[in-house]
Design an enzyme around this catalytic site. Structure first.
Site, PDB file in Angstrom:
ATOM      1  N   ASN A   7       9.774  12.834 -31.276  1.00  0.00           N
ATOM      2  CA  ASN A   7       8.781  11.758 -31.240  1.00  0.00           C
ATOM      3  C   ASN A   7       7.525  12.360 -30.615  1.00  0.00           C
ATOM      4  OD1 ASN A   7       7.283   9.461 -30.954  1.00  0.00           O
ATOM      5  ND2 ASN A   7       8.794   8.345 -29.734  1.00  0.00           N
ATOM      6  N   ARG A  93       9.967  10.777 -35.781  1.00  0.00           N
ATOM      7  CA  ARG A  93       9.479   9.409 -35.761  1.00  0.00           C
ATOM      8  C   ARG A  93       8.016   9.431 -36.201  1.00  0.00           C
ATOM      9  NH1 ARG A  93       9.108   5.161 -30.728  1.00  0.00           N
ATOM     10  NH2 ARG A  93       8.466   3.431 -32.035  1.00  0.00           N
ATOM     11  N   HIS A 182       8.210  -1.138 -34.838  1.00  0.00           N
ATOM     12  CA  HIS A 182       9.561  -1.181 -34.237  1.00  0.00           C
ATOM     13  C   HIS A 182      10.633  -1.320 -35.311  1.00  0.00           C
ATOM     14  CE1 HIS A 182       7.516  -3.095 -30.484  1.00  0.00           C
ATOM     15  NE2 HIS A 182       7.686  -1.806 -30.250  1.00  0.00           N
ATOM     16  N   ARG A 243      -0.905  -5.515 -23.985  1.00  0.00           N
ATOM     17  CA  ARG A 243      -1.586  -5.915 -25.226  1.00  0.00           C
ATOM     18  C   ARG A 243      -1.599  -7.432 -25.367  1.00  0.00           C
ATOM     19  NH1 ARG A 243       1.875  -2.454 -29.208  1.00  0.00           N
ATOM     20  NH2 ARG A 243       2.310  -0.928 -27.607  1.00  0.00           N
ATOM     21  N   GLU A 386      16.774   4.041 -31.098  1.00  0.00           N
ATOM     22  CA  GLU A 386      15.952   4.482 -32.223  1.00  0.00           C
ATOM     23  C   GLU A 386      16.257   5.935 -32.588  1.00  0.00           C
ATOM     24  OE1 GLU A 386      12.841   2.544 -29.870  1.00  0.00           O
ATOM     25  OE2 GLU A 386      11.777   2.286 -31.763  1.00  0.00           O
TER      26      GLU A 386
END
Ligand code: ADP
Length: 400
Positions: A7, A93, A182, A243, A386
């Site tokens: 990642n 990823r 996601h 956010r 993940e």
């Protein structure tokens, strides 16, 4: 079979070496400050092997970072594999696959071109993800590589769910639409949830709540995503750590006019200074908020309530969108660890058949059912993984 999962960020790179068949993790770690002063962390998961914690390793580019990872993995004293040949493939990823990628794919020239074409949609992440891919191609040219996209799972959404009500030409010409993120996590936890329920994903209506630093919900029918809360980018949906989530676009014009902000400054406010941090003024971390709320900090309390209310509202919306729901799944940092937030989201939903079991809910990070035995709608806690999902995809694609 061993898969190296990467990642890559612009100055950091997370890695895991795992066996997708058994789920066994051999080693994981992190390269930080790439292009600056290079810090390398290595955590072998084999007993007796030494951990490296943020040690100095020169990493002018991502290539040296990948080389450092390989050196550590095959190190004769503290390595976990004998040679590089024991890495069967690399899974990357990648944030934004645009409309080009509905599933994971083998990395070839066409795939790289398509990821490049998605840079305008993921301007921060896709270039960094490409740096990770190019570094692996350079350092391990014979090892097959696979790209796994955060957006791919959501590409099954129907047109009515992904279309924004703005002039249609922006979709046709500029690909402005809901993409969602996601996806790898939503896919993993929804499949696990079906397994825990002993059901085939076909015939199931699920709501997956990935609540972490970044949060999103997905409505999933027959194992396929039919709606999700994030949009063109990951700023949309529920309020997050920092956010804003969904806001009235008028707010931007109002504040930019009033304070003379540039669009860049405005977006920094919405990305980095908003969410539960913005409301509370305390922290983006739910543990801090809960502690502050306990001590009587009202804005911390408000931030938690606004977050929980927003998630609950979308659970209701997705139940309506799917014409019912069989299970609600909680995952990621907050979803896996924060019993109070899970309870606050699920309580008050008794009218639609949700009945929580307070005792069962009092757990952290464990695959388990947290609704009561007679709850019509099951509520589950499923820790996300993940990296394992990326490794499983990579193994499958390379095996073809
Ligand atoms: P990311 O989106 O960066 O992957 P995570 O899914 O790891 O984030 O979630 C991180 C967040 O999880 C933290 O910011 C914190 O708010 C929350 N969290 C972690 N542990 C707990 C806990 N025990 N109680 C409440 N919240 C927690």
């Amino acid at each position: 079979m061993n898969i190296l999962v990467i990642n890559a960020g612009s100055s950091s790179l997370k890695y895991q070496l795992l066996n997708p068949e058994t789920g066994a993790l051999l080693a994981k770690g992190l390269c930080e400050r790439i292009g600056i002063d290079g810090k390398f962390t290595y955590k072998p998961q084999v007993e007796g092997k030494q951990v490296l914690d943020a040690v100095d390793v020169a990493m002018p580019t991502h290539s040296e970072a990948i080389q450092a990872v390989l050196n550590a993995l095959v190190d004769k004293d503290n390595g976990v594999i004998g040679s590089m040949q024991e890495i069967d493939a690399v899974g990357h990823r990648v944030l934004h696959g645009g409309m080009a990628f509905t599933e994971s794919c083998i990395i070839d020239d066409a795939c790289i071109e398509a990821i490049k074409e998605c840079i305008p949609l993921g301007p921060l992440h896709n270039p960094a993800n490409l740096m990770g891919i190019e570094a692996c191609q350079k350092v391990m040219p014979k090892t097959p590589q696979v790209a796994v996209f955060d957006t791919a799972f959501h590409m099954t959404m129907p047109e009515k769910a992904y279309t924004y009500a703005i002039p249609y030409e922006y979709y046709e010409k500029d690909k402005v639409r809901r993409y969602g993120f996601h996806g790898t996590s939503h896919r993993y936890v929804s499949a696990r949830a079906a397994a825990v329920m002993g059901r085939d994903p076909k015939g199931l209506k699920l709501i997956s709540c990935h609540l972490g630093n970044g949060s999103s919900l997905a409505a999933i029918v027959d194992g396929k995503c039919v709606d999700t809360t994030m949009g063109l980018g990951p700023l949309a949906g529920v309020p997050m750590g920092t956010r804003a989530g969904d806001i009235d676009a008028t707010i931007m014009e109002y504040l930019m006019d009033k304070y003379g902000y540039s669009i860049k400054e405005m977006l920094t406010i919405l990305n980095k200074k908003s969410g539960v941090l913005g409301i509370s003024g305390v922290s983006s971390d739910f543990r801090d908020l809960e502690n502050a709320a306990k001590e009587g900090n009202q804005r911390a309390e408000l931030a938690l309530e606004a977050f929980q209310y927003s998630v609950k509202k979308l659970v209701g919306a997705y139940a309506a969108a799917m014409g019912g729901v069989d299970a609600i799944v909680f995952t990621a940092g907050v979803g896996e660890n924060d019993a109070a937030t899970r309870m606050a989201v699920a309580s008050g939903l008794e009218f639609m058949g949700v009945k929580m079991d307070a005792e069962a809910n009092n757990v952290r990070g464990k695959e388990t059912v947290i609704s009561s035995a007679d709850s019509k709608v099951k509520v589950l806690l499923i820790p996300t993984d993940e990296e394992l999902m990326i490794a499983m995809d990579t193994a499958e694609i390379v095996g073809k």
